[in-house]
Design an enzyme around this catalytic site. Structure first.
Site, PDB file in Angstrom:
ATOM      1  CG  ASP A  90     -23.663 -18.612 -24.533  1.00 27.49           C
ATOM      2  OD1 ASP A  90     -24.076 -19.705 -24.947  1.00 27.49           O
ATOM      3  OD2 ASP A  90     -23.138 -17.759 -25.282  1.00 27.49           O
ATOM      4  CG  ASP A 125     -21.229 -15.900 -31.278  1.00 27.08           C
ATOM      5  OD1 ASP A 125     -20.406 -16.813 -31.473  1.00 27.08           O
ATOM      6  OD2 ASP A 125     -22.022 -15.907 -30.297  1.00 27.08           O
ATOM      7  CB  ALA A 193     -20.137 -22.937 -34.706  1.00 22.88           C
ATOM      8  CB  CYS A 276     -13.616 -43.306 -10.593  1.00 17.70           C
ATOM      9  SG  CYS A 276     -13.481 -41.611 -10.000  1.00 17.70           S
ATOM     10  CB  CYS A 278     -13.910 -39.403  -7.235  1.00 17.92           C
ATOM     11  SG  CYS A 278     -15.587 -40.046  -7.399  1.00 17.92           S
ATOM     12  CB  CYS A 281     -15.756 -44.130  -7.484  1.00 17.62           C
ATOM     13  SG  CYS A 281     -16.797 -43.341  -8.748  1.00 17.62           S
TER      14      CYS A 281
END
Lengths: 482, 482
Positions: A90, A125, A193, A276, A278, A281
């Site tokens: 960026d 930008d 934006a 969860c 995962c 978890c």
């Protein structure tokens, strides 16, 4: 061209694709985790093992960093971050939007991004706030466009430069920006934006802005929704044709003790359970994470797993043609997402024309399903039916003699010939017990049939307790039997 | 009492509780994985590390097994399975329902279960098929009740014996069974013979059967929905007051190459992606699992992780008071689950009386939300408002002079006094842009207000484009201002 995009599968306006940046290829949709070199929580290498193919980092931070600037220029970003996948940078526009100013020019930031070996460079930008008035937005858009042209001029048509689409909250300006960016031959087009919209849950506005940009952007362009976002909104964005997301949320939330899920976020302190599947978890209790010395990293790993699983879920949905189901599921997790989803459904007309013809199935999920593209498409196709003079629509399946053509009826689609009973969508659709909304939509199908076959006279039988709806919608154009 | 149940938190009819079996305690809701000693895929110890506190295994299989019968009698089940948590044993009723006969009596199977050290014993009840006629069902129910009485008589009131509720597809028989089981002082009450309903997606029938049984069962009894099931239906069952589930699905699906998710099941061969955050899915691609030598075990671990995560999700929802949201989310994953959910919503009246007073939030998720208990409760509470003679409901928030009482309006709840703007549900509810369904429901609130305050005359202002709905619902009882 340095950046190219190819769509392999599609559903609604969403696509599973391949983004080519130089010699590297990544699959889309994709989530690019934001890396801040000063604050590593999960290393890029670990992310790669979890399925991450591309990262995003802020070139401005690198350029201002005593610690990293020279390293990046000497060794290159990929060595500094120890990551051989795609790295997007960026420009500093984010800092511009947050602080109002930034100490670098368009050419300076692009030069720096080139010199540190970024795979996708972003010009400086101007992200125009949704609060800005039309004049300001138009003026800032013009500056952004000048910087995009400058970038092409200075670095050449083949430089891997992104063409951001600005235009604030004004859909006509977003359309203009999309068109101008396309005319300049940008093949990688972030929509910028939008973070203030998402932070304020202004999903209805987000849908209007994204659809506007997509109206004029080329379908061959890869679209990155800059700063998106929370995994609960990826499906909606993908359905509109966004291909890339980037988020620092996995890390920021972890530092703030916040726990991400596809159905919202929680404060770790408020959790009694860990809802969860995962690795983190299923091997800790909520208390154990709270008191773990590496609590922030554990949270970051969980947040990342959830986010990447959602990307996988979206890709599978596109393969199956069930993206509407996923968007419907996710968009009910917050009432403002529901507003955004309903806004999207108002645009079925334009989405329908590019939707694929056949899908794995059509599951009715509630009255919003009546506005889906598959129904609009089906009801448009009714014009192709060859009908005799006297037509019967037998809504309860009981065929009667004495008609040239007999059709069956399945809400929310409407009338259909028996020969189509095994083709999509009739054959692969499943509905609950009839409800008012789907019967009304089916009756609109009867109306569409009548309108496209003026030489036929249509009778309808077997509506039973749904007569009132049939009358309300069709009484002027049909004859009701019993 | 050998088995006791305590509810700690509740939401709708669901509860987070503690089930005490002898000296052991487990948290509910809970999923009891079915263990077949001949076919171990994941060991009980591994399951314990993933959060499993209780298992279920079939005593009949043990009693017929050359390999395991004597071991179980000598060492006890817990040593054979190497698991120190709660072990429930099924009696052979399952085999009875599948094969039509079983070579063991009620007392023989209970004696065996006692002798192998089971923590919860199940009598040989007769699971009556949903296809059976009323006479057969009634007769088989009577036999089941005799066996339950026999069990109490032979083993004593303190034996840890389950009291299954049968009654087939007939809600009056299910109510009768619930009452008789309660009168016999059973504190652990499985609802049986529902597997055929779930396998055929007959969720509407399932809801009617479960609600019927729950109408007469004591709320202090722990309710186990025998054979349930797919994780996508746990939330619906919990909302109705089911506390325990058992499933062999994690293993059977794994052997058949089927991949479980809370939004449905997939054939592993059809998956392009792995739409899941679990340890297996974040460290393999779909191809890698397909070709892995331990493919079946990997699938079983995934299936178990998904299932246990769903239990955690349900428990957290009950703590937060968001079980309606979770049931709404899960019940849209299949149109027949949607039918079941809509059937449940028809029973809001009876569910409302035991629902908790205050919740974390109320998120509107679609027009089904209009039938939720919180709205029914709110509209009943309107009778408590003290109103003056002339009342204004200012639907757009614009207050006018000249009225004794001015109320505000928030759909789907209806009219409310400004002082209640920060209490539940008004203060903690979030809605999208108004839609027809919620406005109609809010107008029913105006009607309820009028009916409970016959001495007041009610005027309504600020409905704007919603006038037609207001007229349709309220014109006979209100005056419309502008």
């Amino acid at each position: 061209m340095a950046i190219a995009f190819e769509s392999l599968y599609s559903d609604i306006a969403g696509r599973n694709g391949k983004l080519v940046a130089g010699k590297k290829i990544i699959r889309t949709p994709a989530l690019l985790p934001v890396i801040n070199p000063h604050l590593p929580l999960v290393t890029p290498k670990e992310m790669q093992q979890m399925g991450v193919e591309a990262l995003i980092t802020n070139a401005y931070i690198f350029s201002q960093s005593q610690q990293y600037r020279e390293q990046a220029l000497e060794k290159g970003l990929h060595k500094v971050l120890d990551f051989d996948g795609v790295i997007m940078t960026d420009s500093g526009s984010f800092q511009l939007s947050v602080y109002g100013e930034v100490a670098i020019t368009n050419i300076e930031t692009l030069t720096f991004q080139r010199d540190i070996g970024s795979d996708i460079w972003v010009p400086l930008d101007i992200p125009t706030s949704p609060q800005s008035d039309y004049t300001t937005t138009e003026r800032e858009l013009a500056i952004t466009m000048e910087r995009l042209k400058e970038a092409k001029r200075v670095f050449g048509a083949d430089a891997p430069i992104a063409g951001p689409v600005q235009g604030g909250i004004y859909t006509d300006l977003r359309e203009r920006a999309g068109k101008e960016v396309t005319d300049l031959n940008f093949s990688f087009c972030p929509i910028g934006a939008v973070v203030p919209l998402m932070e304020s849950y202004r999903y209805k506005d987000l849908v209007q802005v994204v659809l506007a940009a997509k109206r004029t952007l080329s379908r061959a362009a890869c679209v990155h929704l800059f700063g998106a976002g929370h995994p609960s909104m990826f499906a909606l964005a993908t359905a509109m044709g966004c291909d890339l997301f980037d988020s620092a949320a996995y890390a920021l939330y972890a530092k703030e003790g916040r726990y991400l899920t596809t159905h919202g976020s929680f404060k770790l302190d408020e959790l009694a359970e860990l809802p969860c599947a995962c690795a983190v978890c299923r091997s800790h209790t909520a208390d154990e994470i709270r008191t773990a010395p590496d609590r922030v990293r554990l949270l970051a790993l969980h947040n990342l797993a959830v986010t990447l699983a959602e990307i996988a879920r979206i890709r599978q949905a596109i393969v199956d043609g069930t993206l509407w189901e996923l968007a419907d599921e996710r968009c009910r997790t917050h009432p403002q997402l529901l507003s955004g989803y309903r806004e999207l459904l108002k645009n079925t007309g334009s989405l329908e024309s590019h939707d694929r013809v056949s899908k794995r199935r059509f599951f009715y999920r509630g009255n919003e399903s009546c506005a889906r593209t598959e129904i609009a498409r089906f009801q448009q196709m009714l014009v192709r039916l060859c009908l005799g003079k006297d037509v019967l629509v037998a809504c309860d399946g009981r065929i009667r003699d004495g008609y040239d053509t007999v059709l069956l009826f399945k809400p929310p689609f409407g009338p259909y010939p028996p020969e189509l009973c095994e083709t999509f969508p009739i054959g692969q659709s499943e509905i609950p017990d009839w409800d008012d909304a789907m019967v009304l939509q089916g009756c609109k199908g009867i109306r569409a049939l009548s309108a496209s076959h003026p030489k036929s006279s249509i009778s309808v039988s077997g509506m039973h307790q749904w007569m009132a709806i049939l009358h309300g919608e069709c009484s002027d154009i049909i004859e009701v039997i019993d």
